[in-house]
Design a protein around this motif. Structure first.
Motif, PDB file in Angstrom:
ATOM      1  N   ARG A 115       1.052  -1.239  -0.102  1.00 28.37           N
ATOM      2  CA  ARG A 115      -0.101  -0.162  -0.002  1.00 28.37           C
ATOM      3  C   ARG A 115       0.924   1.270  -0.005  1.00 28.37           C
ATOM      4  O   ARG A 115       1.884   1.392   0.746  1.00 28.37           O
ATOM      5  CB  ARG A 115      -0.788  -0.077   1.298  1.00 28.37           C
ATOM      6  CG  ARG A 115      -2.051   1.178   1.426  1.00 28.37           C
ATOM      7  CD  ARG A 115      -3.224   0.698   0.484  1.00 28.37           C
ATOM      8  NE  ARG A 115      -4.159   1.844   0.920  1.00 28.37           N
ATOM      9  CZ  ARG A 115      -5.288   1.684   1.498  1.00 28.37           C
ATOM     10  NH1 ARG A 115      -5.352   0.637   2.269  1.00 28.37           N
ATOM     11  NH2 ARG A 115      -6.128   2.800   1.757  1.00 28.37           N
ATOM     12  N   THR A 116       0.493   2.207  -1.013  1.00 30.34           N
ATOM     13  CA  THR A 116       1.347   3.335  -1.018  1.00 30.34           C
ATOM     14  C   THR A 116       0.249   4.543  -0.374  1.00 30.34           C
ATOM     15  O   THR A 116      -0.841   4.747  -0.982  1.00 30.34           O
ATOM     16  CB  THR A 116       1.961   3.968  -2.244  1.00 30.34           C
ATOM     17  OG1 THR A 116       2.925   2.810  -2.751  1.00 30.34           O
ATOM     18  CG2 THR A 116       2.538   5.050  -2.047  1.00 30.34           C
ATOM     19  N   VAL A 117       0.704   5.322   0.626  1.00 35.69           N
ATOM     20  CA  VAL A 117      -0.171   6.208   1.163  1.00 35.69           C
ATOM     21  C   VAL A 117       0.058   7.585   0.625  1.00 35.69           C
ATOM     22  O   VAL A 117      -0.616   8.321  -0.039  1.00 35.69           O
ATOM     23  CB  VAL A 117       0.029   6.266   2.903  1.00 35.69           C
ATOM     24  CG1 VAL A 117      -1.360   7.191   3.448  1.00 35.69           C
ATOM     25  CG2 VAL A 117      -0.508   4.818   3.371  1.00 35.69           C
ATOM     26  N   TRP A 118       1.422   7.883   0.749  1.00 33.37           N
ATOM     27  CA  TRP A 118       1.978   9.220   0.259  1.00 33.37           C
ATOM     28  C   TRP A 118       3.232   9.060  -0.514  1.00 33.37           C
ATOM     29  O   TRP A 118       3.957   8.040  -0.289  1.00 33.37           O
ATOM     30  CB  TRP A 118       2.088  10.112   1.373  1.00 33.37           C
ATOM     31  CG  TRP A 118       1.150  10.686   2.270  1.00 33.37           C
ATOM     32  CD1 TRP A 118       0.099  10.838   1.828  1.00 33.37           C
ATOM     33  CD2 TRP A 118       1.084  10.609   3.776  1.00 33.37           C
ATOM     34  NE1 TRP A 118      -0.733  11.292   3.025  1.00 33.37           N
ATOM     35  CE2 TRP A 118       0.008  11.158   3.870  1.00 33.37           C
ATOM     36  CE3 TRP A 118       2.357  10.404   4.628  1.00 33.37           C
ATOM     37  CZ2 TRP A 118      -0.270  11.419   5.508  1.00 33.37           C
ATOM     38  CZ3 TRP A 118       1.970  10.945   5.811  1.00 33.37           C
ATOM     39  CH2 TRP A 118       0.844  11.213   6.420  1.00 33.37           C
ATOM     40  N   ASN A 119       3.563   9.575  -1.749  1.00 34.70           N
ATOM     41  CA  ASN A 119       4.584   9.592  -2.768  1.00 34.70           C
ATOM     42  C   ASN A 119       5.185  11.055  -2.748  1.00 34.70           C
ATOM     43  O   ASN A 119       4.402  11.707  -3.652  1.00 34.70           O
ATOM     44  CB  ASN A 119       4.286   8.701  -3.806  1.00 34.70           C
ATOM     45  CG  ASN A 119       5.310   8.564  -4.571  1.00 34.70           C
ATOM     46  OD1 ASN A 119       6.554   8.638  -4.177  1.00 34.70           O
ATOM     47  ND2 ASN A 119       5.093   8.412  -5.968  1.00 34.70           N
ATOM     48  N   ASN A 120       6.069  11.298  -2.030  1.00 33.12           N
ATOM     49  CA  ASN A 120       6.657  12.716  -2.189  1.00 33.12           C
ATOM     50  C   ASN A 120       5.665  13.841  -2.159  1.00 33.12           C
ATOM     51  O   ASN A 120       5.524  14.813  -2.859  1.00 33.12           O
ATOM     52  CB  ASN A 120       7.429  12.940  -3.536  1.00 33.12           C
ATOM     53  CG  ASN A 120       8.641  11.871  -3.716  1.00 33.12           C
ATOM     54  OD1 ASN A 120       9.368  11.753  -2.705  1.00 33.12           O
ATOM     55  ND2 ASN A 120       9.006  11.293  -4.831  1.00 33.12           N
ATOM     56  N   ALA A 121       4.680  13.612  -0.965  1.00 26.14           N
ATOM     57  CA  ALA A 121       3.748  14.781  -0.750  1.00 26.14           C
ATOM     58  C   ALA A 121       4.479  15.817   0.111  1.00 26.14           C
ATOM     59  O   ALA A 121       5.277  15.494   1.156  1.00 26.14           O
ATOM     60  CB  ALA A 121       2.659  13.963   0.085  1.00 26.14           C
ATOM     61  N   SER A 122       4.147  16.739  -0.007  1.00 28.12           N
ATOM     62  CA  SER A 122       4.470  18.252   0.653  1.00 28.12           C
ATOM     63  C   SER A 122       3.671  18.401   1.945  1.00 28.12           C
ATOM     64  O   SER A 122       2.448  18.344   1.755  1.00 28.12           O
ATOM     65  CB  SER A 122       4.780  19.353  -0.208  1.00 28.12           C
ATOM     66  OG  SER A 122       4.972  20.549   0.346  1.00 28.12           O
ATOM     67  N   LYS A 123       4.098  18.243   2.946  1.00 24.85           N
ATOM     68  CA  LYS A 123       3.546  18.208   4.162  1.00 24.85           C
ATOM     69  C   LYS A 123       4.097  19.688   5.300  1.00 24.85           C
ATOM     70  O   LYS A 123       5.301  19.614   5.310  1.00 24.85           O
ATOM     71  CB  LYS A 123       3.375  17.184   5.037  1.00 24.85           C
ATOM     72  CG  LYS A 123       2.987  15.773   4.081  1.00 24.85           C
ATOM     73  CD  LYS A 123       1.394  15.923   4.129  1.00 24.85           C
ATOM     74  CE  LYS A 123       0.854  14.883   3.580  1.00 24.85           C
ATOM     75  NZ  LYS A 123      -0.559  15.076   3.281  1.00 24.85           N
ATOM     76  N   ALA A 153      11.193  11.104   5.227  1.00 24.45           N
ATOM     77  CA  ALA A 153      11.040  12.453   5.313  1.00 24.45           C
ATOM     78  C   ALA A 153      12.195  13.259   4.734  1.00 24.45           C
ATOM     79  O   ALA A 153      13.235  12.847   5.295  1.00 24.45           O
ATOM     80  CB  ALA A 153      10.660  12.933   6.638  1.00 24.45           C
ATOM     81  N   THR A 154      12.099  14.028   3.771  1.00 25.43           N
ATOM     82  CA  THR A 154      13.148  14.885   3.232  1.00 25.43           C
ATOM     83  C   THR A 154      13.046  16.420   3.415  1.00 25.43           C
ATOM     84  O   THR A 154      11.976  16.876   3.118  1.00 25.43           O
ATOM     85  CB  THR A 154      13.104  14.471   1.529  1.00 25.43           C
ATOM     86  OG1 THR A 154      13.553  12.988   1.684  1.00 25.43           O
ATOM     87  CG2 THR A 154      14.318  15.188   0.949  1.00 25.43           C
ATOM     88  N   THR A 155      14.070  16.834   3.888  1.00 27.80           N
ATOM     89  CA  THR A 155      14.213  18.430   4.123  1.00 27.80           C
ATOM     90  C   THR A 155      15.735  18.704   3.562  1.00 27.80           C
ATOM     91  O   THR A 155      16.458  18.023   3.136  1.00 27.80           O
ATOM     92  CB  THR A 155      13.866  18.630   5.659  1.00 27.80           C
ATOM     93  OG1 THR A 155      15.030  18.047   6.274  1.00 27.80           O
ATOM     94  CG2 THR A 155      12.729  17.964   6.230  1.00 27.80           C
ATOM     95  N   SER A 156      15.909  19.881   4.078  1.00 24.56           N
ATOM     96  CA  SER A 156      17.109  20.472   3.649  1.00 24.56           C
ATOM     97  C   SER A 156      18.457  19.604   4.515  1.00 24.56           C
ATOM     98  O   SER A 156      19.515  19.803   4.156  1.00 24.56           O
ATOM     99  CB  SER A 156      17.307  21.911   4.101  1.00 24.56           C
ATOM    100  OG  SER A 156      17.200  22.129   5.368  1.00 24.56           O
TER     101      SER A 156
END
Length: 320
Positions: A174-182, A212-215
């Protein structure tokens, strides 16, 4: 080194010594695991393992720095390796800020040769927590007792999120979010035990994987959950004739009947017993492995839940 001495009569006496001269610097390597950790006290990735090793004994120091600021240091004498667990605190016991830190090791061997190596570790508390509740749950029977489980998380800063549910083999169900901006804040997603096609997944262990990807980079957290009627532990998964197999298990839903357990060896009729209820609420049953019947053997559990529906669970062991 050879020393020769002669006396006035011309007699010569000589003596030699073997001397080892090391002409190269120590070969020092470092490792960091994980590369990113979150020392926020939630019990997940609160510490990082820092390790160095050398091909020859060295003296020196390992340290963590943030830019030019020294955060922590550890000295050592005549060692070829060292494992360090860092909890994200400085030398005064204060938690450090999020950011990229250097792990540097400097070692000098007995011949004065010196080596300095560095690696990087990131302190990233972007994901405040990731939790399932309830766990385990049993959606596959389709009743109203434990049909779903909620996954909650908190972001301390905005991030790009990917959330997937993986099975025991690591395959995505199951994929819930794919590179979603939150943005920063609390989030909740409820799983009904179904895959991306809308069908119930097989009973078993699953993992929520959040990226989770950030700077600062990418942080990955994983939380396991069981979507099954019974959680089971066998005394052994590899059995032989005459050995006693003991199964201890717990029902996910409240039961109205005592569970029956059937042990079936290859080519033999199954043996069925009623499990005993233990004081801690779990159940236990034992079987003696019969001679012959080698190969995969199954353990099947059946019981009625409090709504009168039949709950089933199974596992496989090996008989040699």
């Amino acid at each position: 080194i050879k020393l020769a001495v002669s006396d006035p009569a011309g007699n010569v006496a000589a003596r030699g010594w073997n001397v080892t001269v090391r002409s190269r610097n120590p070969a020092i390597t470092e490792s960091v695991a994980p590369l990113s950790f979150s020392p926020d006290g939630d019990g997940a990735y609160d510490r990082v393992a820092l390790r160095w090793s050398s091909d020859i004994a060295v003296v020196g120091a390992a340290k963590v720095t943030h830019g030019t600021t020294l955060v922590r240091s550890w000295t050592f004498t005549s060692r070829t390796s060292q494992g360090i667990t860092w909890d994200g605190r400085d030398a005064s016991g204060r938690m450090v800020a999020d950011g990229r830190y250097s792990f540097t090791t400097t070692g000098t061997d007995a011949f004065g040769n010196r080596t300095t190596v560095s690696a990087f570790v990131t302190v990233d508390r972007t994901i405040g927590f990731l939790r399932w509740s309830p766990t385990p749950f049993y959606p596959q029977d389709g009743d109203s007792l434990l049909p779903s489980s909620a996954l909650t998380l908190r972001l301390t800063r905005g991030a790009t999120l990917s959330l997937r549910i993986l099975d025991g083999n690591g395959a995505v169900v199951r994929t819930v979010w794919n590179n979603a901006s939150k943005s920063a804040g609390a989030y909740k997603w409820t799983w009904n035990g179904k895959n991306g096609a809308g069908a119930y997944v097989p009973a078993g262990r699953y993992v929520a994987e959040l990226r989770a990807t950030t700077s600062l980079g990418t942080t990955v957290l994983r939380r396991a959950i069981y979507a099954t009627a019974f959680t089971m532990t066998a005394s052994s998964s590899a059995l032989h004739a005459g050995q006693t197999l003991t199964l201890t298990f717990r029902s996910v839903e409240r039961l109205s009947t005592r569970p029956t357990v059937t042990f079936t060896q290859s080519g033999k009729a199954g043996v069925t017993k009623t499990a005993s209820l233990l004081s801690n609420g779990s159940y236990r049953v034992s079987f003696v492995v019969a001679s012959g019947g080698t190969g995969p053997a199954t353990i099947a559990i059946s019981a009625k839940d409090s709504l009168g529906h039949t709950n089933r669970g199974s596992m496989t062991v090996s008989v040699s």
